[in-house]
Scaffold this active site. Structure first.
Site, PDB file in Angstrom:
ATOM      1  N   SER A  73       0.793  -1.231   0.000  1.00  0.00           N
ATOM      2  CA  SER A  73       0.000   0.000   0.000  1.00  0.00           C
ATOM      3  C   SER A  73       0.826   1.282   0.000  1.00  0.00           C
ATOM      4  O   SER A  73       0.251   2.372  -0.135  1.00  0.00           O
ATOM      5  CB  SER A  73      -0.957   0.007   1.193  1.00  0.00           C
ATOM      6  OG  SER A  73      -1.999  -0.923   0.981  1.00  0.00           O
ATOM      7  N   HIS A 124       2.918   6.455   5.294  1.00  0.00           N
ATOM      8  CA  HIS A 124       2.077   5.356   4.795  1.00  0.00           C
ATOM      9  C   HIS A 124       2.846   4.056   4.953  1.00  0.00           C
ATOM     10  O   HIS A 124       4.059   4.007   4.778  1.00  0.00           O
ATOM     11  CB  HIS A 124       1.720   5.559   3.327  1.00  0.00           C
ATOM     12  CG  HIS A 124       0.356   5.049   2.973  1.00  0.00           C
ATOM     13  ND1 HIS A 124       0.046   3.700   2.960  1.00  0.00           N
ATOM     14  CD2 HIS A 124      -0.785   5.696   2.655  1.00  0.00           C
ATOM     15  CE1 HIS A 124      -1.232   3.552   2.624  1.00  0.00           C
ATOM     16  NE2 HIS A 124      -1.765   4.746   2.445  1.00  0.00           N
ATOM     17  N   GLY A 175       2.728  -0.397   4.136  1.00  0.00           N
ATOM     18  CA  GLY A 175       2.225  -1.335   3.146  1.00  0.00           C
ATOM     19  C   GLY A 175       2.646  -2.756   3.460  1.00  0.00           C
ATOM     20  O   GLY A 175       3.689  -2.990   4.070  1.00  0.00           O
ATOM     21  N   GLY A 192       4.408 -11.592   2.537  1.00  0.00           N
ATOM     22  CA  GLY A 192       5.735 -11.774   3.122  1.00  0.00           C
ATOM     23  C   GLY A 192       6.670 -10.607   2.912  1.00  0.00           C
ATOM     24  O   GLY A 192       7.884 -10.748   3.120  1.00  0.00           O
TER      25      GLY A 192
END
Length: 464
Positions: free
Chosen positions: A60, A299, A301, A305
């Site tokens: 993300s 941010h 993300g 894995g």
């Protein structure tokens, strides 16, 4: 190697070893210079040393690229934030026609469109992947009316990517390259697997019950999810990207890519967040959070894995990037530790978790139960002395998947926080430090729980 470089490298090596992460890369921008630390290998099966150009899947952390590209189109007058998405994507159909007509571009970018977190669909790897993904949104239920609340949505960002395609006439990937990657000199950032495999890149790993990391066989998500999470990049490119967002909208060669006021607009609160570790508010895409009296912009993300974390401190001209390749929880824990260490070591800023309340049987009885969204399920349980939270992919989603999916997170300790806001904090495991809150109906009954910005609705107990 300087003492400063040595200090970061020593921390990175010790912490990656502690959390059992095969490979990590950390970059810091501080006092006008770059500092890096690396440890380990790209893969336990085909190992190469992680270096400054190794590509990791960002998950993300891709979203700020999508948002910034859209803001470039806004600055050029080709998109308006307050206009309905249907102006740009007229084919948009949702189960709720009124919502489909009302959702605005800004509501996609600050996660207030009311769209669910994810859709379990794979629309292939062709140039029509995003168009096909948006067509599938006719089957995706809304979790709230547009503008009613903030709830993190991969679906919303993939729809934002489709806006970019429709306005530019290019594929999403071509548009992002033209609008951002090329002018900013991000030469080690890509969406294309065929490009990545010609370079040094990290693969994900998932740690099983025997504590041994095994290579995750699905390297990244399908192409329809690229706008929300499909980019791969290196720590050096991510620091260059962070410096762009700390700057005046110019690339390092002096070219004006965005007006400075547009970059600053992205860092201004658009909607408040409640009880979230991720931030106190959303700007335009960015999570905004005050840490020890200092405003941060960032941010995170996750992929299969692999984990990424980007944090910027505008008033101190500071940024830290951490990339890691182990799940289900080692990489996440490493990134959190690396970011916190960098804030304290370089800025004297300490990120502290709030202290939970002592266990209360009556309070525990209210929150214990099962919760779910389209993809995931949460179980909050008690042993009579404390609460635990377990998070995993729904069994039916896992059974229907054609590829390997990330493992479920084992139960971790959870504590309720002081006050009347129904907030909690996870105090152990890979989600340690994550905060969230419970939602009640008009009768005061708990109907849902938010974790990592995502809403999970309570699952009614089966009648006996």
């Amino acid at each position: 190697m300087s003492d400063e470089q040595d200090t970061l490298s020593e921390f990175v090596e010790a912490t990656a070893t502690k959390f059992g992460v095969p490979g990590v890369a950390v970059g810091v921008w501080v006092d006008g210079r770059e500092v890096y630390g690396f440890h380990g290998v790209t893969s336990v099966e085909n190992p190469l040393p992680v270096d400054q150009d190794t590509l990791f899947v960002l998950g993300s952390v891709t979203k700020p690229f999508t948002a910034t590209a859209l803001m470039r189109l806004v600055a050029e007058g080709r998109v308006e934030l307050d206009k309905p998405v249907r102006r740009y994507v007229p084919e948009l159909v949702l189960p709720d026609e009124r919502a489909a007509a009302e959702i605005t571009v800004l509501q996609l970018l600050n996660h207030t469109a009311g769209l669910d977190w994810r859709m379990s669909v794979d629309t292939g790897e062709g140039d029509d992947a995003l168009a096909a993904y948006v067509a599938k949104m006719s089957e995706s239920e809304l979790i709230a009316p547009p503008g009613a609340r903030a709830s993190y949505s991969q679906v919303g960002y993939n729809l934002a990517g489709r806006i970019i395609e429709m306005v530019t006439g290019l594929t999403y990937e071509q548009a992002i390259a033209s609008l951002l990657f090329e002018p900013l000199g991000l030469s080690h950032t890509s969406f294309a697997t065929n490009d990545v495999i010609t370079r040094r890149f990290a693969v994900g790993h998932n740690v099983g019950e025997d504590a041994t990391p095994a290579v995750a066989r699905q390297w990244k998500d399908s192409r329809g999810n690229n706008p929300g999470g499909g980019c791969a990049s290196s720590v050096t490119d991510m620091l260059r990207w962070a410096r762009f967002h700390l700057g005046d909208g110019r690339a390092q060669d002096g070219a004006q890519v965005l007006p400075a006021e547009v970059l600053q607009q992205m860092q201004v609160q658009t909607v408040e967040l409640r009880g979230s570790t991720l931030g106190d508010a959303f700007g335009i895409c960015w999570f905004l959070r005050d840490v020890d009296g200092v405003r941060t912009v960032g941010h995170g993300g996750s992929a299969n894995g692999q984990f990424a974390e980007l944090l910027i401190v505008p008033e101190r001209n500071f940024a830290v990037v951490s990339l890691s390749n182990a799940g289900p929880d080692g990489g996440l824990a490493f990134n959190q530790a690396a970011v916190r260490w960098a804030l304290e070591h370089y800025l004297g800023v300490v990120d502290r978790d709030p202290e939970p309340l002592p266990y209360d049987e009556e309070q525990a009885g209210e929150v214990v139960g099962s919760y779910a969204n389209d993809m995931m399920a949460l179980t909050i349980a008690t042993d009579g002395a404390g609460l635990t939270i377990a998070c995993g992919i729904k069994p039916e989603i896992r059974a229907a998947a054609d590829t390997e999916l990330p493992p479920d997170l084992p139960p971790a300790d959870l504590g309720l926080l002081p006050g009347d806001a129904d907030e909690y904090i996870v105090t152990g495991g890979g989600l340690k430090g994550q905060r969230g809150f419970f939602t009640r109906d008009e009768n005061g009954v708990i109907t849902g729980v938010d974790l990592a910005g995502r809403l999970f609705n309570r699952v009614p107990m089966a009648s006996k």
